[in-house]
Structure formats: structure tokens, C-alpha cells
Design an enzyme around this catalytic site. Structure first.
Site, PDB file in Angstrom:
ATOM      1  N   ARG A 120       1.781  22.188  -9.335  1.00 14.48           N
ATOM      2  CA  ARG A 120       1.099  21.955  -8.046  1.00 14.48           C
ATOM      3  C   ARG A 120      -0.285  22.597  -7.988  1.00 14.48           C
ATOM      4  NH1 ARG A 120       6.216  23.161  -6.741  1.00 14.48           N
ATOM      5  NH2 ARG A 120       7.506  21.398  -6.130  1.00 14.48           N
ATOM      6  N   LYS A 142     -13.500  16.110  -6.646  1.00 16.11           N
ATOM      7  CA  LYS A 142     -12.746  14.845  -6.738  1.00 16.11           C
ATOM      8  C   LYS A 142     -12.253  14.682  -8.163  1.00 16.11           C
ATOM      9  CE  LYS A 142     -14.929  11.822  -3.317  1.00 16.11           C
ATOM     10  NZ  LYS A 142     -15.665  10.548  -3.178  1.00 16.11           N
ATOM     11  N   GLU A 184     -28.760   9.071 -10.610  1.00 17.61           N
ATOM     12  CA  GLU A 184     -28.094   9.911  -9.594  1.00 17.61           C
ATOM     13  C   GLU A 184     -28.982  11.096  -9.204  1.00 17.61           C
ATOM     14  OE1 GLU A 184     -25.335   9.337  -7.958  1.00 17.61           O
ATOM     15  OE2 GLU A 184     -24.347   7.776  -9.139  1.00 17.61           O
ATOM     16  N   LYS A 230     -25.708  18.039  -3.909  1.00 16.96           N
ATOM     17  CA  LYS A 230     -24.279  17.706  -3.798  1.00 16.96           C
ATOM     18  C   LYS A 230     -23.499  18.899  -3.225  1.00 16.96           C
ATOM     19  CE  LYS A 230     -20.408  15.318  -5.678  1.00 16.96           C
ATOM     20  NZ  LYS A 230     -19.739  14.583  -6.737  1.00 16.96           N
ATOM     21  N   GLU A 240     -14.004  13.063   3.044  1.00 12.93           N
ATOM     22  CA  GLU A 240     -15.022  12.043   3.315  1.00 12.93           C
ATOM     23  C   GLU A 240     -15.506  12.094   4.778  1.00 12.93           C
ATOM     24  OE1 GLU A 240     -15.852   9.719   0.951  1.00 12.93           O
ATOM     25  OE2 GLU A 240     -14.227   9.982  -0.506  1.00 12.93           O
ATOM     26  N   ARG A 244     -20.897  13.268   3.507  1.00 11.09           N
ATOM     27  CA  ARG A 244     -20.490  12.927   2.142  1.00 11.09           C
ATOM     28  C   ARG A 244     -20.980  11.513   1.797  1.00 11.09           C
ATOM     29  NH1 ARG A 244     -16.558  16.130  -1.449  1.00 11.09           N
ATOM     30  NH2 ARG A 244     -16.681  14.847  -3.260  1.00 11.09           N
ATOM     31  N   ASN A 248     -23.587   8.221  -1.312  1.00  9.89           N
ATOM     32  CA  ASN A 248     -23.354   6.835  -1.721  1.00  9.89           C
ATOM     33  C   ASN A 248     -24.594   5.971  -1.589  1.00  9.89           C
ATOM     34  OD1 ASN A 248     -20.671   7.021  -2.493  1.00  9.89           O
ATOM     35  ND2 ASN A 248     -20.016   7.022  -0.352  1.00  9.89           N
ATOM     36  N   HIS A 251     -24.974   2.828  -3.529  1.00 12.38           N
ATOM     37  CA  HIS A 251     -23.683   2.569  -4.175  1.00 12.38           C
ATOM     38  C   HIS A 251     -22.958   1.330  -3.662  1.00 12.38           C
ATOM     39  CE1 HIS A 251     -24.361   6.377  -6.059  1.00 12.38           C
ATOM     40  NE2 HIS A 251     -23.175   6.415  -6.613  1.00 12.38           N
ATOM     41  N   HIS A 255     -21.920  -0.699  -6.613  1.00 11.64           N
ATOM     42  CA  HIS A 255     -20.503  -0.957  -6.943  1.00 11.64           C
ATOM     43  C   HIS A 255     -20.249  -2.451  -7.078  1.00 11.64           C
ATOM     44  CE1 HIS A 255     -19.000   3.156  -5.263  1.00 11.64           C
ATOM     45  NE2 HIS A 255     -19.171   3.189  -6.578  1.00 11.64           N
ATOM     46  N   HIS A 267     -22.888   2.947 -14.707  1.00 10.58           N
ATOM     47  CA  HIS A 267     -22.890   3.218 -13.269  1.00 10.58           C
ATOM     48  C   HIS A 267     -24.311   3.484 -12.755  1.00 10.58           C
ATOM     49  CE1 HIS A 267     -21.470   4.843  -9.476  1.00 10.58           C
ATOM     50  NE2 HIS A 267     -22.131   5.959  -9.707  1.00 10.58           N
TER      51      HIS A 267
HETATM   52  N1  LIG Z   1     -15.174  12.842  -9.602  1.00 14.06           N
HETATM   53  C1  LIG Z   1     -16.319  12.378  -9.173  1.00 14.06           C
HETATM   54  O1  LIG Z   1     -16.820  12.758  -8.111  1.00 14.06           O
HETATM   55  C2  LIG Z   1     -17.056  11.371 -10.019  1.00 14.06           C
HETATM   56  C3  LIG Z   1     -18.377  11.043  -9.725  1.00 14.06           C
HETATM   57  C4  LIG Z   1     -19.044  10.160 -10.549  1.00 14.06           C
HETATM   58  C5  LIG Z   1     -18.400   9.610 -11.641  1.00 14.06           C
HETATM   59  N2  LIG Z   1     -17.114   9.943 -11.907  1.00 14.06           N
HETATM   60  C6  LIG Z   1     -16.411   9.397 -13.081  1.00 14.06           C
HETATM   61  O2  LIG Z   1     -17.125   9.772 -14.248  1.00 14.06           O
HETATM   62  C7  LIG Z   1     -16.895   8.797 -15.264  1.00 14.06           C
HETATM   63  C8  LIG Z   1     -18.199   8.441 -15.922  1.00 14.06           C
HETATM   64  O3  LIG Z   1     -18.732   9.606 -16.497  1.00 14.06           O
HETATM   65  P1  LIG Z   1     -19.799   9.525 -17.688  1.00 14.06           P
HETATM   66  O4  LIG Z   1     -20.936   8.667 -17.299  1.00 14.06           O
HETATM   67  O5  LIG Z   1     -20.040  10.927 -18.086  1.00 14.06           O
HETATM   68  O6  LIG Z   1     -19.039   8.711 -18.816  1.00 14.06           O
HETATM   69  P2  LIG Z   1     -17.970   9.124 -19.941  1.00 14.06           P
HETATM   70  O7  LIG Z   1     -17.193  10.291 -19.558  1.00 14.06           O
HETATM   71  O8  LIG Z   1     -17.241   7.873 -20.248  1.00 14.06           O
HETATM   72  O9  LIG Z   1     -18.914   9.524 -21.179  1.00 14.06           O
HETATM   73  C9  LIG Z   1     -19.713   8.544 -21.782  1.00 14.06           C
HETATM   74  C10 LIG Z   1     -19.632   8.639 -23.304  1.00 14.06           C
HETATM   75  O10 LIG Z   1     -20.412   9.742 -23.767  1.00 14.06           O
HETATM   76  C11 LIG Z   1     -19.607  10.570 -24.622  1.00 14.06           C
HETATM   77  N3  LIG Z   1     -20.147  11.918 -24.504  1.00 14.06           N
HETATM   78  C12 LIG Z   1     -19.979  12.791 -23.483  1.00 14.06           C
HETATM   79  N4  LIG Z   1     -20.723  13.875 -23.675  1.00 14.06           N
HETATM   80  C13 LIG Z   1     -21.346  13.718 -24.866  1.00 14.06           C
HETATM   81  C14 LIG Z   1     -22.268  14.512 -25.595  1.00 14.06           C
HETATM   82  N5  LIG Z   1     -22.721  15.662 -25.120  1.00 14.06           N
HETATM   83  N6  LIG Z   1     -22.694  14.038 -26.782  1.00 14.06           N
HETATM   84  C15 LIG Z   1     -22.279  12.835 -27.240  1.00 14.06           C
HETATM   85  N7  LIG Z   1     -21.434  12.027 -26.587  1.00 14.06           N
HETATM   86  C16 LIG Z   1     -20.976  12.472 -25.408  1.00 14.06           C
HETATM   87  C17 LIG Z   1     -18.227  10.392 -24.070  1.00 14.06           C
HETATM   88  O11 LIG Z   1     -17.266  10.839 -24.994  1.00 14.06           O
HETATM   89  C18 LIG Z   1     -18.223   8.882 -23.820  1.00 14.06           C
HETATM   90  O12 LIG Z   1     -18.076   8.185 -25.029  1.00 14.06           O
HETATM   91  C19 LIG Z   1     -16.204   7.641 -14.598  1.00 14.06           C
HETATM   92  O13 LIG Z   1     -14.836   7.650 -14.932  1.00 14.06           O
HETATM   93  C20 LIG Z   1     -16.388   7.897 -13.110  1.00 14.06           C
HETATM   94  O14 LIG Z   1     -15.332   7.368 -12.334  1.00 14.06           O
HETATM   95  C21 LIG Z   1     -16.432  10.820 -11.124  1.00 14.06           C
END
Ligand SMILES: NC(=O)c1ccc[n+]([C@@H]2O[C@H](COP(=O)([O-])OP(=O)(O)OC[C@H]3O[C@@H](n4cnc5c(N)ncnc54)[C@H](O)[C@@H]3O)[C@@H](O)[C@H]2O)c1
Length: 363
Positions: A120, A142, A184, A230, A240, A244, A248, A251, A255, A267
Site C-alpha cells: 500500500r 501521477k 513542455e 509545475k 485535478e 492543474r 494542459n 493538450h 491529444h 507527445h
Molecule cells: N505522470 C505524469 O504526470 C506524466 C506526464 C507526462 C508524460 N507521462 C508519461 O511519460 C511517458 C513518455 O515519457 P518519455 O517521453 O520520457 O518517453 P519514454 O519513457 O518512452 O522514453 C523514450 C525513449 O528514450 C529512452 N531513453 C530514456 N532516457 C534515455 C537516455 N538518457 N539516453 C538514451 N535513451 C533514453 C527510453 O528508454 C525510450 O526508448 C508516457 O508514458 C506518458 O504517459 C507521464
């Protein structure tokens, strides 16, 4: 070496986000004294960095378990989550032990959810390694996974113990991952911290070309400022609400592009077009000047981000916008700017305005 920057996220259990270079010793120091085991959730592209972290954790006498999960969205599944629980169970992981999320946003989302659900809730330290994860995914609490019903539908709010954004990790990040993350950052400039826009405008070429040796100190400053935006929002409202919602900006339309493109667009690229769309919408609603709209285009296209979208996809985009979770009933909702730095909500705009904004960004 650039000086570290620290941002405190003042939630119920406040935590620090450190931005700087060569932060692995700080990551190890953040593991609480009571912990004896650490689960590092990571993915294959990070192997070299993780090797360095493991050596330092070993040297502190911690038992280190590495869960290398499938890369990117492949890792954000119920099966991978269950695999991580299995690993935790087999290593007798207790409430005082700690999870470290080491990777892009997909890894930090998964690692956060693993930590939120085991016993938990156990502590998680996030070490985001993409620009997007640093400025967005790893801060704010999140966490979650995808299911066959959709992206990010299953999750929990679970704030980390600490977050470390080591810009040296970005040295290995492909340029086509770095630049979308800048969208972003720019968003935070448009909605709140205009100094971000000035810094980006003064460094467009180096940022666009991902010339890290030249822009590393600039990146530290930009990442810290974007996180501050942020953090301010998250501290004011963990769940939300409108504050918050300003995060967006760009977005709703972004989206819709991602959905229409079956998530083949990054994204940040979709959000870039979405911000220009929102700026055109604000202009048509009499809230933003033409010069302010053009500033959106100049900054985003100067970074090499897209600012237009094919003109014949209206039906698909409109349908996608209506299914967006921000929509209430049949009313479309947008965050627009009433002047740069002043986000407001635009609910149920005249469809002619929305179509007009689309025409203005159509190529
Ligand atoms: N929780 C939240 O508030 C929130 C906000 C925005 C996005 N997200 C989530 O984040 C994800 C997208 O994140 P992202 O854009 O980082 O993509 P990702 O995590 O898919 O990473 C992109 C690629 O880069 C590689 N990578 C990462 N760091 C690296 C490094 N230093 N050197 C070489 N390769 C590297 C990863 O292994 C992957 O292949 C989505 O799942 C999205 O839903 C969450």
C-alpha cells in the site's frame, strides 16, 4: 560544472527536485537510512548509467535488485507491473525499502505505480532521464500504466521522496527525443514564467541542434524553471482542478493529434501544434494579439517543432477532442491565454471559432 538547482514541491509531504550534473551520489544519499534493499526499475537504453548507480548503491552496502523492464510504453502494462511485484516479493522487500525509477517517463510512471501499490505504498526516488520526464512525468505524483482500454487509465497519486534530474543523462538521449521535450518547457513559459521564453529565444539554434556542450547550463536553468512552474501548480492543488488544468495548455488539440496519429507522434510535437492551435483560438476569441500568436510560431518552429497539421482531418480530430477526458458532456474545453502568462478556461466555444483556429494551422 553548472551549479545545482533545487526546487521544493510543497505538497503534504514536501520533497526536493534537484537539477544539475553528475547527481548519482546525491541519489544514493537520498535513500533513507532505514532502507536495506533498493529496487531499480529501468530499461535497456539506460544500462550504462544504471551500472554506475548500482556500483554506488553497492558501496553503501544496500542490496540492489535491478528490474529491467520492456522499453517505453511496452513497460507500462499490467503484466510488467505483476513482474515487478514478483521481484519485490522474492526479495522480501519491506515498507522501509525503496524503489528507484531510472529512465524516461514510461519508467518513472511504472516505478511510481509499483511503489504506490506494494504494501500500500513504499518510497520512490525518481531519476528521470528524458527531458519530458524531467519537466513533466517525474514531478507531480501521477503514476500509472496503460491497459487495452486506453493510456494512463489505471494509476495512483504517489508523491516521490525526491527527484534528481541529471542533465548528463541527456547526453545519450537521441535529438528526436530531446526536442519534443522542449515543447513542455515552452508551455511553462507561455502559461506562467515568461523568462523561459526569453531564454529559449536567445538559445534557439543550440537547443534545436541539441548541441549539449553549448546549452547544458541553459538546459539546467530551463528545466529548473519548468519544474518550478509545475511545482507551484501541484503544491496548490494535488488533485485535478483549474490550476492543474493550465498545465494542459495545447493538450486538448495535442491529444487529438496523438489519438488520430495512433500515438506515432511524439507527445511534445503534438502539444507544439496544439499550442499554436490554442493561440489561434485565443486570437479569434479576442484574447491574444496576432504578434503573440506569431511568437508561438517563431519559438516552436525555431526549435524545429511542428506548428501545422494537414487540413483534411477535421472530423477525426473533432471526434477525438470530444472523447478527451477534459471534455464535460458535449462541451469542448480549452485552456487559452488572455495574454501571455495568463491562462484562462474557454468552455463550449462557438464551433466556428474552433474550425477557424484549425483552418489557421492547416497546411
Ligand atoms: N505522470 C505524469 O504526470 C506524466 C506526464 C507526462 C508524460 N507521462 C508519461 O511519460 C511517458 C513518455 O515519457 P518519455 O517521453 O520520457 O518517453 P519514454 O519513457 O518512452 O522514453 C523514450 C525513449 O528514450 C529512452 N531513453 C530514456 N532516457 C534515455 C537516455 N538518457 N539516453 C538514451 N535513451 C533514453 C527510453 O528508454 C525510450 O526508448 C508516457 O508514458 C506518458 O504517459 C507521464
Amino acid at each position: 560544472m553548472t551549479a545545482h538547482r533545487t526546487i521544493t514541491v510543497a505538497t503534504a509531504a514536501p520533497y526536493d527536485v534537484t537539477v544539475g550534473e553528475n547527481l548519482l551520489p546525491e541519489v544514493v544519499a537520498a535513500v533513507p537510512e532505514a532502507a536495506t534493499r533498493v529496487l531499480v526499475v529501468t530499461a535497456a537504453p539506460l544500462r550504462r548509467h544504471v551500472g554506475n548507480l548500482k556500483a554506488l548503491l553497492d558501496a553503501r552496502g544496500l542490496t540492489v535488485v535491478i528490474a529491467e523492464v520492456p522499453d517505453a510504453e511496452e513497460g507500462k502494462t499490467a503484466e510488467v507491473l505483476a513482474f515487478c511485484w514478483q521481484v519485490l516479493g522474492k526479495s522480501d522487500f519491506t515498507r522501509s525499502d525503496v524503489v528507484i525509477g531510472f529512465g524516461g517517463g514510461a519508467v518513472t510512471d511504472l516505478a511510481g505505480f509499483v511503489a504506490a501499490t506494494w504494501l500500500r505504498g513504499v518510497g520512490v526516488i525518481q531519476v528521470p532521464t528524458t527531458l519530458l520526464a524531467m519537466v513533466d512525468a517525474a514531478v507531480g505524483g501521477k503514476t500509472g500504466i496503460n491497459t487495452s482500454e486506453g493510456k494512463n487509465l489505471v494509476g495512483a497519486f504517489h508523491e516521490p521522496l525526491a527527484v534528481f534530474c541529471d542533465v548528463r543523462a541527456l547526453d545519450t538521449l537521441p535529438r528526436n527525443e530531446l526536442v519534443p521535450g522542449l515543447a513542455e518547457v515552452v508551455k511553462c513559459g507561455f502559461i506562467r514564467d515568461q523568462e523561459i521564453l526569453a531564454i529559449v529565444e536567445a538559445n534557439l539554434d543550440g537547443l534545436r541542434d541539441a548541441d549539449l556542450d553549448a546549452v547544458r547550463p541553459v538546459l539546467v536553468e530551463l528545466i529548473a524553471r519548468a519544474i518550478q512552474v509545475k511545482a507551484d501548480v501541484v503544491a496548490a492543488d494535488l488533485k485535478e482542478s483549474f490550476l492543474r488544468e493550465i498545465l494542459n495548455y495545447g493538450h486538448t488539440f495535442g491529444h487529438a493529434i496523438e489519438y488520430t496519429e495512433r500515438y506515432q507522434w511524439r507527445h511534445g510535437a503534438a502539444v507544439s501544434v496544439g499550442m499554436v492551435f490554442a493561440a489561434e483560438l485565443a486570437h479569434l476569441a479576442g484574447r491574444l494579439s496576432e504578434a503573440e500568436v506569431e511568437r508561438h510560431r517563431a519559438i516552436l518552429s525555431g526549435l524545429g517543432l511542428p506548428t501545422s497539421y494537414p487540413g483534411h482531418r477535421w472530423d477525426a480530430l473533432f471526434t477525438a477532442m470530444k472523447r478527451d477526458k477534459k471534455t464535460r458532456g458535449d462541451l469542448l474545453r480549452f485552456v487559452i491565454l488572455a495574454g501571455i502568462g495568463n491562462p484562462i478556461r474557454l468552455e463550449g466555444p462557438d464551433p466556428a471559432l474552433v474550425q477557424g483556429a484549425y483552418s489557421a494551422i492547416a497546411d
